[in-house]
Design an enzyme around this catalytic site. Structure first.
Site, PDB file in Angstrom:
ATOM      1  N   ASP A  90       0.849  -1.186   0.000  1.00 15.73           N
ATOM      2  CA  ASP A  90       0.000   0.000   0.000  1.00 15.73           C
ATOM      3  C   ASP A  90       0.889   1.241   0.000  1.00 15.73           C
ATOM      4  O   ASP A  90       1.855   1.335   0.763  1.00 15.73           O
ATOM      5  CB  ASP A  90      -0.879  -0.024   1.255  1.00 15.73           C
ATOM      6  CG  ASP A  90      -1.953   1.047   1.233  1.00 15.73           C
ATOM      7  OD1 ASP A  90      -1.615   2.232   1.067  1.00 15.73           O
ATOM      8  OD2 ASP A  90      -3.139   0.690   1.389  1.00 15.73           O
ATOM      9  N   HIS A 174       3.682  13.119 -22.812  1.00 14.24           N
ATOM     10  CA  HIS A 174       4.246  12.278 -23.879  1.00 14.24           C
ATOM     11  C   HIS A 174       4.445  13.045 -25.177  1.00 14.24           C
ATOM     12  O   HIS A 174       5.278  12.669 -26.013  1.00 14.24           O
ATOM     13  CB  HIS A 174       3.361  11.047 -24.113  1.00 14.24           C
ATOM     14  CG  HIS A 174       2.153  11.308 -24.959  1.00 14.24           C
ATOM     15  ND1 HIS A 174       0.962  11.745 -24.437  1.00 14.24           N
ATOM     16  CD2 HIS A 174       1.963  11.188 -26.289  1.00 14.24           C
ATOM     17  CE1 HIS A 174       0.087  11.883 -25.414  1.00 14.24           C
ATOM     18  NE2 HIS A 174       0.656  11.552 -26.543  1.00 14.24           N
ATOM     19  N   ASP A 231      -7.592  18.267 -21.593  1.00 14.50           N
ATOM     20  CA  ASP A 231      -6.952  17.015 -21.994  1.00 14.50           C
ATOM     21  C   ASP A 231      -5.759  17.243 -22.902  1.00 14.50           C
ATOM     22  O   ASP A 231      -4.717  16.610 -22.727  1.00 14.50           O
ATOM     23  CB  ASP A 231      -7.981  16.112 -22.680  1.00 14.50           C
ATOM     24  CG  ASP A 231      -7.447  14.717 -22.937  1.00 14.50           C
ATOM     25  OD1 ASP A 231      -6.652  14.215 -22.110  1.00 14.50           O
ATOM     26  OD2 ASP A 231      -7.818  14.121 -23.957  1.00 14.50           O
ATOM     27  N   HIS A 236      -0.408  19.538 -24.559  1.00 12.88           N
ATOM     28  CA  HIS A 236       0.162  19.149 -25.852  1.00 12.88           C
ATOM     29  C   HIS A 236       0.244  20.324 -26.834  1.00 12.88           C
ATOM     30  O   HIS A 236       1.313  20.608 -27.393  1.00 12.88           O
ATOM     31  CB  HIS A 236      -0.693  18.060 -26.506  1.00 12.88           C
ATOM     32  CG  HIS A 236      -0.842  16.818 -25.693  1.00 12.88           C
ATOM     33  ND1 HIS A 236      -0.007  16.490 -24.646  1.00 12.88           N
ATOM     34  CD2 HIS A 236      -1.737  15.806 -25.789  1.00 12.88           C
ATOM     35  CE1 HIS A 236      -0.390  15.329 -24.137  1.00 12.88           C
ATOM     36  NE2 HIS A 236      -1.431  14.906 -24.807  1.00 12.88           N
ATOM     37  N   LYS A 322     -12.557  15.050 -31.017  1.00  9.15           N
ATOM     38  CA  LYS A 322     -12.752  13.619 -31.223  1.00  9.15           C
ATOM     39  C   LYS A 322     -13.885  13.394 -32.223  1.00  9.15           C
ATOM     40  O   LYS A 322     -14.739  14.255 -32.414  1.00  9.15           O
ATOM     41  CB  LYS A 322     -13.045  12.921 -29.895  1.00  9.15           C
ATOM     42  CG  LYS A 322     -11.854  12.951 -28.929  1.00  9.15           C
ATOM     43  CD  LYS A 322     -12.120  12.140 -27.691  1.00  9.15           C
ATOM     44  CE  LYS A 322     -10.906  12.139 -26.759  1.00  9.15           C
ATOM     45  NZ  LYS A 322      -9.742  11.454 -27.377  1.00  9.15           N
TER      46      LYS A 322
END
Length: 470
Positions: A90, A174, A231, A236, A322
């Protein structure tokens, strides 16, 4: 300013959350690829609450690598699997960190990678600190999101800074591992035919597009509290903007590069809700995990202004969504209309179109120049396209997580973002979070709500992305 001192390479990699979804989709594959390139030789210690044996972890690694599309070389995999070990516990239990210390043994300078929700960052970093595992400058890599607005970003940083210096924190986005961003910077500053015209004297507008053909799918529980702006725009696509707008760094060290990007963010006016369009694709409300009547945007388009000598007056347009027609990410520079040249003004023929330079960042990388040319065989002027696919010119790139994990191990902070940059990005978009406009519906497979076209009407509208070859 660079100190001239080479960073210390980590002698072990400790991954908290190694049994999670991100490790399954990205981490194991990227570590395997690093091992195949002989760039990974240090022990890898996975930490999670699951009661797994080392054999189960290794089999999970094999399945994850194969599911990610890699063809497994057994010799490489055996070498990679031999580096793996596992600690179960934990994250709130001090004994877990003692077991991590025992597993490290003589390895005293590990890098810790937190593939866990940000709400657990402070718990883990406190546990590492009390166990004496980050007292000698050891690095800690953390995954985005770095807050959900300006205030929470500051609070998260304060939690981390209780135990870590800013130089120890490697914030993973990323997108910063994508080779396309490096290629934009190199092409800009290494070619004298580009940099002299890369400014407000020649460029009419900059368009940044990140389009995704897929929808939210099975990620409704994650996506619905977040939305497109949080998001991808605040992280990004702001990084793409920085690469397009920054001044040439005065040095090659990571901090000087970050200083140039930070200067761009500081020069951006706060975004205006009147220049922001939100959309939601039809059918989103039926996705599992999405709240009834949700107004979360799956499409965001906005206009930003960089108020400095290079860019004053040039609009920067950003859009993402999207369930759009294609999956593409690109940076597009649209030049000003040429002046009137009477010898080409023939009745019935159109005026020359503005030239364009396009950098494709995803799913493959490349550069395109769009020029107006006189086509005798077509009885008049037409646009021509000069393309280079970088995959044809130099082979396959490393994956973003290969780049980032290797950089974390070697201590190269170039591909990681700094706290002051995080806060400035949130400052820019905060007005859009505080006063979001109405969300407009759009049909899947279209380019979003028609209202977004009004943003770019003065520069001839949005240009459709350059689609990668199948």
């Amino acid at each position: 300013m660079s100190t001239g001192k080479a960073p210390r390479q980590a002698d072990a990699l400790v991954i908290f959350g190694i049994t999670g979804d991100l490790a399954k989709k990205q981490t194991f594959r990227s570590l395997y690829r690093l091992a195949a390139r002989n760039l990974l030789t240090c022990p890898i210690i996975g930490v999670a609450v699951d009661d797994w044996s080392i054999d189960r972890l290794r089999e999970h690694a094999r399945e994850s690598i194969r599911a990610a599309g890699e063809l497994i070389d057994e010799q490489v995999f055996e070498r990679f699997a031999g580096l793996l070990s596992y600690v179960s516990g934990d994250f709130s239990d001090p004994q877990t960190y003692q077991r991590v210390a025992d597993a490290l043994g003589e390895h005293k300078f590990p890098v810790f990678y937190l593939e866990i929700p940000p709400s657990l960052f402070a718990t883990v970093v406190e546990g590492l600190s009390k166990a004496g595992l980050v007292s000698d400058g050891q690095r800690v890599a953390v995954e985005k999101p770095f807050g959900h607005d300006l205030q929470s970003a500051r609070e998260l940083a304060a939690d981390l800074h209780r135990y870590l210096q800013e130089s120890q924190i490697y914030r993973i986005d990323h997108f910063l591992g994508k080779m396309g961003l490096e290629e934009i910077l190199y092409l800009r500053f290494a070619n004298t035919m580009l940099e002299p015209v890369w400014n407000r004297n020649h460029i009419a507008a900059v368009q940044i597009t990140m389009a995704e053909r897929v929808g939210v799918e099975d990620r409704g529980h994650f996506y619905d509290p977040v939305g497109a702006l949080r998001d991808v725009v605040v992280n990004h696509l702001m990084q793409v903007l920085a690469a397009a707008a920054m001044e040439p760094p005065a040095g090659s060290d990571p901090e000087t590069l970050k200083d140039s990007k930070f200067a761009v963010f500081r020069a951006i006016d706060a975004a205006e809700p009147a220049r922001y369009v939100r959309g939601q694709y039809e059918g989103y409300l039926k996705v599992a995990g999405v709240a009834p009547g949700s107004t979360t945007e799956t499409y965001a388009a906005l206009r930003l202004q960089v108020e400095n000598w290079r860019w004053a007056g040039v609009p920067f347009y950003i859009r993402t969504g999207k369930r759009l027609p294609v999956t593409e990410t690109e940076l597009r520079l649209i030049f000003k209309h040429p002046p009137r040249v009477r010898f080409i003004e023939i009745p019935g023929r159109r005026h020359p179109e503005p030239s364009q330079i396009v950098f494709r960042i995803d799913p493959t990388t490349g550069i395109r120049m769009v020029l107006d040319a006189h086509r005798a065989d077509k009885a008049g002027p037409a646009e021509i396209e000069l393309d280079v696919e970088f995959s044809d010119a130099g082979g396959e790139d490393a994956t973003p997580y290969e780049v980032l994990l290797h950089a974390a191990i070697t201590g190269d902070s170039t591909h990681f973002t700094r706290q002051d940059m995080v806060e400035e990005a949130w400052r820019v978009v905060q007005p859009l979070l505080d006063n979001p406009p109405t969300v407009h519906p759009y049909a899947p497979g279209t380019w979003g709500p028609p209202e977004a076209g009004k943003l770019t009407a003065s520069v001839g509208g949005w240009r459709e992305p350059w689609v990668a070859k199948e």
